[in-house]
Scaffold this motif. Sequence first.
Motif, PDB file in Angstrom:
ATOM      1  N   PHE A 189      67.654  45.011 -74.242  1.00  8.00           N
ATOM      2  CA  PHE A 189      68.278  43.980 -73.265  1.00  8.00           C
ATOM      3  C   PHE A 189      69.675  43.227 -73.721  1.00  8.00           C
ATOM      4  CE2 PHE A 189      67.552  39.889 -71.056  1.00  8.00           C
ATOM      5  CZ  PHE A 189      68.276  39.934 -69.913  1.00  8.00           C
ATOM      6  N   THR A 190      69.176  42.744 -75.229  1.00  9.44           N
ATOM      7  CA  THR A 190      70.195  41.692 -75.381  1.00  9.44           C
ATOM      8  C   THR A 190      71.495  42.523 -76.112  1.00  9.44           C
ATOM      9  OG1 THR A 190      68.515  41.362 -77.349  1.00  9.44           O
ATOM     10  CG2 THR A 190      68.366  39.789 -75.750  1.00  9.44           C
ATOM     11  N   VAL A 191      70.856  43.417 -77.118  1.00  5.57           N
ATOM     12  CA  VAL A 191      71.940  43.964 -77.909  1.00  5.57           C
ATOM     13  C   VAL A 191      72.609  45.253 -77.227  1.00  5.57           C
ATOM     14  CG1 VAL A 191      72.357  45.635 -80.183  1.00  5.57           C
ATOM     15  CG2 VAL A 191      70.379  43.730 -80.063  1.00  5.57           C
ATOM     16  N   VAL A 192      73.866  45.175 -76.937  1.00  2.00           N
ATOM     17  CA  VAL A 192      74.302  46.433 -76.228  1.00  2.00           C
ATOM     18  C   VAL A 192      75.310  47.019 -77.348  1.00  2.00           C
ATOM     19  CG1 VAL A 192      76.228  46.729 -74.541  1.00  2.00           C
ATOM     20  CG2 VAL A 192      74.930  44.680 -74.626  1.00  2.00           C
ATOM     21  N   PRO A 193      74.539  48.484 -77.438  1.00  2.00           N
ATOM     22  CA  PRO A 193      74.991  49.218 -78.369  1.00  2.00           C
ATOM     23  C   PRO A 193      76.524  49.673 -78.319  1.00  2.00           C
ATOM     24  CG  PRO A 193      73.190  50.373 -77.468  1.00  2.00           C
ATOM     25  CD  PRO A 193      73.586  49.068 -76.592  1.00  2.00           C
ATOM     26  N   GLY A 194      77.075  49.388 -79.456  1.00  2.00           N
ATOM     27  CA  GLY A 194      78.613  49.572 -79.613  1.00  2.00           C
ATOM     28  C   GLY A 194      79.296  48.613 -79.041  1.00  2.00           C
TER      29      GLY A 194
END
Length: 452
Positions: free
Chosen positions: A357-362
């Motif tokens: 939820f917190t880390v948006v890949p890329g």
Amino acid sequence: MVISPEKNVKSSIQKAPRQSIALISEHGDPAAEIGREEAGGQNVYVRQVGEALSRLGWQVDMFTRKANPDDATIVQHNPHCRTIRLKAGAEEFVPRDQLFEFMPEFVESFLKYQAKQNYPLIHTNYWMSAWVGLEVQKTHNVELIHTYHSLGAVKYQSVPNRPTIAETRLAVEKQILEQARCIVATSPQEEMMLRSLVSDAGRIEVIPCGTDLKRFHVIPKLDARKELGLKPTDEVVLYVGRFDPRKGIETLVRAFALIHHSSADPSNLKLVIVGGSAADKLDGDERQRIEQLVADLGIAENVIFAGRVGHDRLPLYYTAADVCAIPSHYEPFGLVAIEAMACGTPVVASDVGGLKFTVVPGETGLLVPPQDTAAFAEAIGRILDDELWARKLRKRASERVQQNFSWTGVSAQLSDLYRRSLAESIMGDGVILAPRKVAYSRVNTIPAKSLT
Ligand code: UDP
């Protein structure tokens, strides 16, 4: 003397008594040193939420178990917020899975304060506090709000031998979901877990965890490195957290060794491991195990064990790092992710729980399968090797936290939930009030880009 109506209103507002509420966190002492055995995200959450709620006009009492005779019984954080350490068993450290037998005494100690303060609302944290809340509710008219912090149904999936307390924990976690006024899930992923693994009944609202943006924000990287004795040319990978096998430090150390061994000149590679431990405690065992692993892998010269670092100096570590790695096997939220991102540091994290939820890949970092050494090495290497892309990640990371994860914003949502809960209890008949629109941007729903 003529008093203007505005002045009259203002003075009567100032005199209005504050509504007392209780936050219960039986093992996570909000006044404790963070980063040592069992003192982590829950302690930070309760303390930050408590203090922010007091700034929003509540009178906040935070209850925990007294685990050390040298600790003060009451710690006053400000005139409207205090930690109260209750008697529940001997005043010594007791691991979480042996604490439940002291909870009846905790309830007894709590009820003395309940008799004086008459809290109409109790926000419980972790399943044993939920049990305390449910016990109090048997004899008192109180509204219960609950945050899980960790979910037995998830934890026991990966544990071969369940401890004897497991059945009780699972039953309490179901009961609180079905009976509390509302559950606070800290991410949509946690809400889904609760629905699929615990119960269809009961009300859940998603209110994330936050971070202190006055502390955790972007500062010049070279200044931070100088302060910590790191060179501008170093390639720095950072871990921040407790020494606990489920935090996956082993995966990170092995991944770092892969990067080290494939590098033509590994002398500038640094892995900084931040977190406290005590030799005679479980976290001391894990630290020893990790130190041994580091020695066995031949990377001791490149690994720095920084010990416990307080929030006053942690921003320096986040800022100095090129990548912050969060290799947890599971993480209900993961405060370290938003602290790092707030300081403009990209995060490489396990693709689990709240980290999804917190880390948006890329956009703000990368997500990889938990315990996958090669995938961690590849993702960390990608960020270290591409300075231009890393710069974009840094910018988006800090923006994402500013927009969505400040304690002030989080506490405003909790405050709104408390007010609605108290109003609903007066109105009765199953009335449910809708959340008030918050003035800042709501939780980001940027679609996750794939790794490739
Ligand atoms: N922490 C700290 N000093 C340390 C290690 C950790 O202050 O040396 C803090 C960290 O900044 C974060 C919390 O401990 O606020 C860990 O929270 P998280 O949700 O990441 O993990 P948990 O400990 O709850 O599993």
